[in-house]
Enzyme design. Structure first.
Site, PDB file in Angstrom:
ATOM      1  N   GLY A 108       0.774  -1.221   0.000  1.00 20.01           N
ATOM      2  CA  GLY A 108       0.000   0.000   0.000  1.00 20.01           C
ATOM      3  C   GLY A 108       0.807   1.273   0.000  1.00 20.01           C
ATOM      4  O   GLY A 108       0.235   2.356  -0.109  1.00 20.01           O
ATOM      5  N   LYS A 135       7.493   3.136  -4.936  1.00 18.22           N
ATOM      6  CA  LYS A 135       7.761   1.828  -5.530  1.00 18.22           C
ATOM      7  C   LYS A 135       9.129   1.854  -6.210  1.00 18.22           C
ATOM      8  O   LYS A 135       9.249   2.331  -7.350  1.00 18.22           O
ATOM      9  CB  LYS A 135       6.691   1.475  -6.567  1.00 18.22           C
ATOM     10  CG  LYS A 135       5.257   1.561  -6.083  1.00 18.22           C
ATOM     11  CD  LYS A 135       4.888   0.405  -5.184  1.00 18.22           C
ATOM     12  CE  LYS A 135       3.395   0.440  -4.846  1.00 18.22           C
ATOM     13  NZ  LYS A 135       3.028  -0.602  -3.884  1.00 18.22           N
ATOM     14  N   HIS A 194      14.154  15.020   0.228  1.00 28.34           N
ATOM     15  CA  HIS A 194      13.532  15.440   1.484  1.00 28.34           C
ATOM     16  C   HIS A 194      14.358  15.071   2.716  1.00 28.34           C
ATOM     17  O   HIS A 194      14.104  15.628   3.793  1.00 28.34           O
ATOM     18  CB  HIS A 194      12.132  14.821   1.626  1.00 28.34           C
ATOM     19  CG  HIS A 194      11.138  15.311   0.621  1.00 28.34           C
ATOM     20  ND1 HIS A 194      10.857  16.646   0.434  1.00 28.34           N
ATOM     21  CD2 HIS A 194      10.346  14.631  -0.256  1.00 28.34           C
ATOM     22  CE1 HIS A 194       9.946  16.778  -0.509  1.00 28.34           C
ATOM     23  NE2 HIS A 194       9.622  15.571  -0.949  1.00 28.34           N
ATOM     24  N   ASP A 211      10.557  18.516  -9.265  1.00 29.23           N
ATOM     25  CA  ASP A 211       9.599  17.666  -8.562  1.00 29.23           C
ATOM     26  C   ASP A 211       8.393  18.515  -8.161  1.00 29.23           C
ATOM     27  O   ASP A 211       8.510  19.721  -7.950  1.00 29.23           O
ATOM     28  CB  ASP A 211      10.283  17.086  -7.321  1.00 29.23           C
ATOM     29  CG  ASP A 211       9.541  15.927  -6.697  1.00 29.23           C
ATOM     30  OD1 ASP A 211       8.468  16.162  -6.122  1.00 29.23           O
ATOM     31  OD2 ASP A 211      10.041  14.785  -6.762  1.00 29.23           O
ATOM     32  N   HIS A 238       7.016  18.421  -5.353  1.00 28.06           N
ATOM     33  CA  HIS A 238       7.251  18.787  -3.964  1.00 28.06           C
ATOM     34  C   HIS A 238       8.517  19.635  -3.854  1.00 28.06           C
ATOM     35  O   HIS A 238       9.475  19.435  -4.600  1.00 28.06           O
ATOM     36  CB  HIS A 238       7.391  17.537  -3.091  1.00 28.06           C
ATOM     37  CG  HIS A 238       6.195  16.640  -3.116  1.00 28.06           C
ATOM     38  ND1 HIS A 238       6.098  15.552  -3.973  1.00 28.06           N
ATOM     39  CD2 HIS A 238       5.043  16.673  -2.411  1.00 28.06           C
ATOM     40  CE1 HIS A 238       4.934  14.948  -3.782  1.00 28.06           C
ATOM     41  NE2 HIS A 238       4.277  15.606  -2.840  1.00 28.06           N
ATOM     42  N   ASP A 280       6.644  13.213 -10.395  1.00 29.37           N
ATOM     43  CA  ASP A 280       5.315  13.425  -9.836  1.00 29.37           C
ATOM     44  C   ASP A 280       4.720  14.758 -10.275  1.00 29.37           C
ATOM     45  O   ASP A 280       3.591  15.092  -9.904  1.00 29.37           O
ATOM     46  CB  ASP A 280       5.320  13.318  -8.314  1.00 29.37           C
ATOM     47  CG  ASP A 280       6.432  14.122  -7.662  1.00 29.37           C
ATOM     48  OD1 ASP A 280       7.129  14.865  -8.374  1.00 29.37           O
ATOM     49  OD2 ASP A 280       6.622  13.989  -6.432  1.00 29.37           O
ATOM     50  N   ARG A 314      -0.303   9.962  -8.955  1.00 31.55           N
ATOM     51  CA  ARG A 314      -1.197   9.595  -7.857  1.00 31.55           C
ATOM     52  C   ARG A 314      -1.093  10.551  -6.678  1.00 31.55           C
ATOM     53  O   ARG A 314      -2.042  10.703  -5.914  1.00 31.55           O
ATOM     54  CB  ARG A 314      -0.896   8.165  -7.394  1.00 31.55           C
ATOM     55  CG  ARG A 314      -1.164   7.125  -8.468  1.00 31.55           C
ATOM     56  CD  ARG A 314      -0.993   5.723  -7.945  1.00 31.55           C
ATOM     57  NE  ARG A 314      -2.111   5.347  -7.088  1.00 31.55           N
ATOM     58  CZ  ARG A 314      -2.249   4.133  -6.556  1.00 31.55           C
ATOM     59  NH1 ARG A 314      -1.343   3.214  -6.800  1.00 31.55           N
ATOM     60  NH2 ARG A 314      -3.271   3.854  -5.789  1.00 31.55           N
TER      61      ARG A 314
END
Length: 851
Positions: free
Chosen positions: A23, A27, A137, A172, A174, A260, A266
């Protein structure tokens, strides 16, 4: 840089084996998918490939705190309870879990970035690529945002040994907070980040954050809002980077290419295409500075692999086709199997006025820099030790090259011959060249499209050389991986069914002596089955008799049109399932959602048409029993107002058919909101026919494992389609229809959970090529797949013993039997003890779906 740029690339085949857990959004498998595309696009020939050295703990401590590195080095899932205080102190937990091999995972990621920096420092490369890196990060003393060790900071520190000024660029979605924080007070590194800002992780990156002390104005942050598209992104990216290059004059660049920020991610909210994302890489490359290119975020992993493969091609100045080559993960890229993605029709909240205002403010801040800062370079620290470069001495012509030497070889751009034969020398030799032909050349007429297709599909470790027409064979195709071309041709046949007829008629294909069918299916040995089942230590002792392989019938030899006759299946072991995983339930997401689509203005009604409306309640009950999870049936959506693509079938009776792609895209986009509601996966069901692409006749259904969505049609299970009387008034017809619905739902949901087709026993997860074969499949799972299901459910079973599967198997069987009776099926014996055939009924004629 001048002339042809030298590109080095770092990859370790073990990296994709690591898993953050069921979950989890991160990945590592996406890096393996990227590498597979690079191989099958032949991009690996144009760059040097290296396995990264493992970053030593001492190297990590050049930035990270000693205690933090020591903790990562010693913590494991088995002893994590002994480090309870450290887990809290170092922010290791839900987002950054302790998983098997976490420290070696960090060593590989950081080792590739540091080794790439050394290559740039020593002038052995102009561009270094490490898609395993980009974990921006991680902080000095804590993990954050799926990142443990900040490989970017370590790479920049290595570059600073030779370069007075290093520019860091982050695209990115973020904010690159860990890198900015590390260099916030220095002018030797300028950090430039384009990111979503405002109620979004990590919450930093305000345009007012400029740096401090000597670093004031050397932190550049461009905050953005949802939905930014290619043109808007380019409008702000290029002026900022151009101004940075002008005033800062860096001598090296590090670029974090988090995917992303692509449309449909996602966790992301931007709307960039691959071309828009890649345009940033191309623009930075145009300044011809030593550049370290790294990965980063990206959680729709099929798009991550597309993006990084495309950007590798840009860095190599090698255009690649929009048609994806066949590869080990080809099915992940359906339904269109294209490289490029289409941005979603979402609103761009970044108004031109807002972008212009922020752009002018940043350009004004950059204008305050009074010339590029200088630095004393008298005492240069030693380079980090990495594996020595290959010797350039003349090799022994009688000695086979090592794997490392072959990986480091770069094919000359004027090379006419395809020299990817396994174990062969890479040096020119007249005797070797005589056995190779340029792709597309032939002494006996034109090469067919099919022959050209097979010529382009080569696999590392067991190569398939171009077709040798004189011998009527395909070169050295005898190794296990070298025979993959047969699977390619099987796919080619099933996607374009008329090709078989053309080949049978000898239609200008020039394929003497070739059958182009996958090798004969050989059932796995008992030893292989036991290996696939895995250790049962996680199964409570009382339930272990249910996992006796001898109680389950083996897979029968396939008939002429059966699935295993036309599709090569490798199977999936329990251990592989643990590594690959799919949409496994976790604490916040445990609900399966069923979305009905109906015709005739019935939007908002939860029922199908009246004669089949009864099927949804027992189907919901059956799925709840099968997966031991709650199931929610959503209000129906009207097909007539959906705007989805449909057509008339190309064969009688020319019924209406709906294309699967729009359903999957619609569900995938909505799934991001559904996750907040606790929805694990969502499937659409309808009573009209489906097709995936215009070349296909029809399809029963299609699922996206990566997005956790699927769409299935019950149309071809109706009696009238199979020559029976219309309607479902006969009890036997109702039982057969309901059983088919249960099978397709649980089979395809099993795929979403991460299960592959089973080859070990007769099982629900066996592949089916036609309705007759489908009806002969059992309703139950074999021990191998039951073990996988138990593992997927383990984390959400309250009260389960630590480390044990927490599924009440006897209770599950009773609930399944009750659901089947509710659907009109006669009582049956428990399913988990063996194969369970469907209810009796007339066996339909074989209908062969083109997949």
């Amino acid at each position: 840089m001048s002339g042809r740029e030298r590109v080095v690339y770092y990859y370790d085949p073990d990296f994709g084996n690591y898993s953050y857990g069921p979950g989890h959004s991160m990945k590592p498998h996406r890096v393996r998918m990227t590498h597979n595309l690079l191989l099958n696009y032949d991009l690996y020939k144009k760059m040097e490939i290296y396995r990264p050295p493992l970053a030593a703990p001492g190297e990590m401590k050049s930035f990270h705190a000693d205690a933090y590195v020591d903790f990562l080095q010693h913590v494991t899932p088995d002893n994590a309870h002994e480090f309870r205080d450290h887990l809290l102190r170092f922010n290791v937990g839900e987002d950054c879990p302790v998983f098997d091999g976490v420290f070696r995972y960090c060593q590989l990621s950081a080792g590739g970035s540091v080794a790439g920096a050394v290559k740039l420092n020593t002038g052995q490369a102009d561009v270094a690529i490490n898609w395993m890196g980009g974990l921006h990060h991680a902080k000095k003393t804590e993990a954050s945002g799926f990142c443990y060790i900040n490989d970017i900071v370590l790479g920049i520190l290595e570059l600073l040994k030779h370069h007075p000024r290093v520019l860091y660029i982050d695209i990115d979605v973020h904010h690159g907070d860990g890198v900015e924080e590390a260099f916030y007070t220095t002018d030797r590194v300028m950090t430039v980040s384009f990111h979503k800002y405002g109620e979004f992780f990590p919450g930093t990156g305000n345009i007012k954050d400029l740096g401090a002390g000597f670093g004031k104005y050397y932190a550049v942050n461009f905050p953005l809002k949802d939905g930014i598209d290619d043109s808007s992104y380019t409008r702000v990216f290029q002026p900022v980077i151009r101004k940075v290059m002008e005033v800062y004059r860096p001598s090296a660049v590090v670029m974090q290419c988090g995917a992303d920020s692509l449309s449909g991610d996602r966790l992301g909210c931007f709307n960039l295409s691959l071309k828009g994302h890649g345009a940033c890489v191309e623009f930075v490359k145009s300044f011809h500075l030593p550049t370290l290119v790294l990965g980063g975020g990206g959680y729709t992993i099929r798009n991550v692999a597309r993006c990084w493969a495309y950007e590798t091609s840009l860095l190599l100045n090698t255009p690649i086709s929009d048609d994806l080559p066949y590869n080990d993960y080809f099915q992940y890229y359906g339904p269109h199997f294209r490289l490029h993605i289409t941005p979603q029709p979402v609103d761009n909240l970044n108004t031109p006025e807002m972008l212009e205002k922020n752009l002018n403010r940043l350009l004004d801040n950059l204008g305050r820099i009074q010339g590029a800062p200088s630095v004393s370079m008298d005492n240069i620290p030693p380079d980090t030790e990495v594996y020595a470069a290959l010797e350039e001495d003349e090799p022994n012509p009688d000695q086979r090259l090592s794997l490392a030497e072959r990986d480091a070889h770069v094919t000359h751009p004027l090379e006419f011959y395809d020299d990817d034969d396994e174990g062969h020398d890479l040096r020119p030799d007249a005797s070797r060249q005589a056995n190779f032909r340029p792709i597309g050349a032939s002494d006996k007429g034109p090469v067919s499209p099919l022959l050209a297709l097979t010529s382009f599909f080569r696999f590392r470790g067991g190569a398939c050389s171009p077709y040798d027409e004189a011998a009527g064979t395909h070169g050295s195709c005898e190794s296990q991986r070298g025979r993959e071309w047969r699977g390619v041709v099987a796919l080619f046949f099933t996607k374009w069914p008329n090709m078989k007829k053309r080949i049978a008629q000898g239609d200008d294909l020039h394929l003497p002596g070739s059958t182009f069918m996958p090798p004969k299916f050989v059932p796995p040995s008992p030893e292989k089955k036991i290996q696939a089942l895995g250790s049962l230590d996680d199964v409570p002792p009382d339930f272990r008799p249910l996992f006796n392989l001898e109680d389950f019938a083996p897979v029968e030899n396939p008939g002429p049109s059966d699935w295993l006759r036309e599709h090569r299946e490798r199977g999936q072991t329990y251990q592989q399932f643990q590594t690959e995983g799919g949409s496994s339930p976790f604490n916040r997401c445990q609900t399966i959602s069923i979305q009905p689509f109906v015709s005739g203005g019935r939007q908002g009604d939860r029922d199908f048409p009246e004669d089949v409306a009864w099927v949804l309640p027992p189907l919901k009950q059956y799925c709840e029993a099968f997966f031991q999870l709650p199931v929610r049936v959503q209000p129906a959506v009207d097909l007539e107002t959906s705007g989805f693509v449909n057509r008339r079938a190309p064969f009688p009776p020319h019924q209406r058919q709906w294309q699967t792609g729009p359903f999957l895209e619609w569900l995938s986009h909505r799934q991001r909101d559904r996750i907040r509601e606790g929805v694990l996966c969502e499937v659409a069901v309808l009573l009209e026919d489906l097709y995936p692409d215009p070349e296909w006749n029809f399809v029963f259904g299609q699922a996206s494992l990566l997005d956790g969505v699927g769409v299935y049609s019950f149309f071809r299970y109706l009696p009238e389609w199979n020559g029976g009387p219309p309607g479902l008034h006969d009890p036997a017809a109702r039982a057969l229809f309901f059983t088919r619905c249960c099978k397709v739902m649980t089979h395809e949901l099993g795929h979403i959970f991460g299960m592959h087709h089973c080859i070990h026993c007769r099982c629900l997860m066996n592949g089916s090529n036609h309705l007759g074969e489908f009806d002969g499949r059992p309703l139950g799972l074999c021990p191998v797949d039951l073990h996988k299901l138990g593992h997927a459910l383990r984390l959400v079973r309250p009260g389960a013993a630590r480390g044990l599967i927490g599924v009440d198997f006897p209770g599950r069987e009773r609930a399944l039997a009750a659901a089947l009776q509710a659907g009109g099926c006669p009582p049956r014996t428990p399913m988990s003890r063996g194969p369970w055939p469907g209810p009796p009924g007339p066996k339909p004629s074989a209908q062969r779906p083109p997949r």
